[in-house]
Enzyme design. Structure first.
Site, PDB file in Angstrom:
ATOM      1  N   HIS A 176       0.840  -1.265  -0.027  1.00 21.77           N
ATOM      2  CA  HIS A 176       0.120   0.046  -0.104  1.00 21.77           C
ATOM      3  C   HIS A 176       0.866   1.232   0.016  1.00 21.77           C
ATOM      4  O   HIS A 176       1.829   1.337   0.553  1.00 21.77           O
ATOM      5  CB  HIS A 176      -0.973   0.044   1.194  1.00 21.77           C
ATOM      6  CG  HIS A 176      -0.339   0.150   2.445  1.00 21.77           C
ATOM      7  ND1 HIS A 176      -0.071  -1.082   3.239  1.00 21.77           N
ATOM      8  CD2 HIS A 176       0.061   1.173   3.304  1.00 21.77           C
ATOM      9  CE1 HIS A 176       0.454  -0.627   4.401  1.00 21.77           C
ATOM     10  NE2 HIS A 176       0.660   0.624   4.366  1.00 21.77           N
ATOM     11  N   HIS A 220       4.031   7.021   3.880  1.00 25.53           N
ATOM     12  CA  HIS A 220       5.019   6.093   3.555  1.00 25.53           C
ATOM     13  C   HIS A 220       4.630   4.977   2.557  1.00 25.53           C
ATOM     14  O   HIS A 220       3.298   5.288   2.119  1.00 25.53           O
ATOM     15  CB  HIS A 220       5.308   5.446   4.895  1.00 25.53           C
ATOM     16  CG  HIS A 220       4.136   4.751   5.337  1.00 25.53           C
ATOM     17  ND1 HIS A 220       3.166   4.936   6.349  1.00 25.53           N
ATOM     18  CD2 HIS A 220       3.471   3.201   5.020  1.00 25.53           C
ATOM     19  CE1 HIS A 220       2.180   4.029   6.601  1.00 25.53           C
ATOM     20  NE2 HIS A 220       2.361   2.946   5.876  1.00 25.53           N
ATOM     21  N   GLU A 258       7.720   1.014   4.887  1.00 24.36           N
ATOM     22  CA  GLU A 258       7.202   0.013   6.132  1.00 24.36           C
ATOM     23  C   GLU A 258       7.353  -1.572   5.149  1.00 24.36           C
ATOM     24  O   GLU A 258       7.060  -1.347   4.206  1.00 24.36           O
ATOM     25  CB  GLU A 258       5.883   0.176   6.204  1.00 24.36           C
ATOM     26  CG  GLU A 258       5.072  -0.912   7.134  1.00 24.36           C
ATOM     27  CD  GLU A 258       3.585  -0.448   7.289  1.00 24.36           C
ATOM     28  OE1 GLU A 258       2.957  -1.238   8.265  1.00 24.36           O
ATOM     29  OE2 GLU A 258       2.857  -0.004   6.625  1.00 24.36           O
TER      30      GLU A 258
END
Length: 134
Positions: A7, A79, A130
């Protein structure tokens, strides 16, 4: 080491308005808000055919998203998240290469109920990354 893009996370001031924009204007499938007290955020996921967009809003005054929005009042990309087959092995490889992790250094459970780690943006061209266990 990294796999598919899981994502892209976007910090927003008004989660309800952002949710409505993606759902009603862009016609996307949008989840219900989910509070993640351990991370200080409320999240909504926009499901796309090839990935997701995570809309993030602060949950509480100590939220890292609150601090991000103080610096970026209009919000913006916070992010990107990549999947890895083994989060522990990925963490160990990154630490051995000199990369820095944010937080405690041990994987934490993320919004999808899977272990995640965050990599310091100064080590990756200014981008907060991440990694999530696939």
């Amino acid at each position: 080491m990294i796999g598919r893009l899981n994502h892209v996370a976007i910090a927003v001031k008004d989660l309800a308005a952002a949710r409505a924009l993606y759902r009603d204007v862009l016609g996307a499938a949008v989840s219900e808000p989910q509070d993640l007290p351990a991370h200080g955020v409320t999240v909504v996921f926009v499901t796309l055919p090839n990935t997701k967009v995570e809309l993030l809003a602060p949950l509480g005054t100590a939220s890292p998203i609150g601090r991000f929005l103080e610096r970026n009042p209009d919000g913006g990309i916070h992010h990107i998240c990549y999947e890895v087959p083994d989060i522990g092995a990925a963490r160990d490889r990154l630490l051995a290469s000199g990369a820095r992790l944010l937080g405690p250094g041990e994987p934490q459970i993320g919004a999808h109920g899977k272990p995640v780690v965050f990599l310091h943006p100064k080590d990756f061209g200014g981008v907060l990354i991440e990694l999530e266990q696939a």
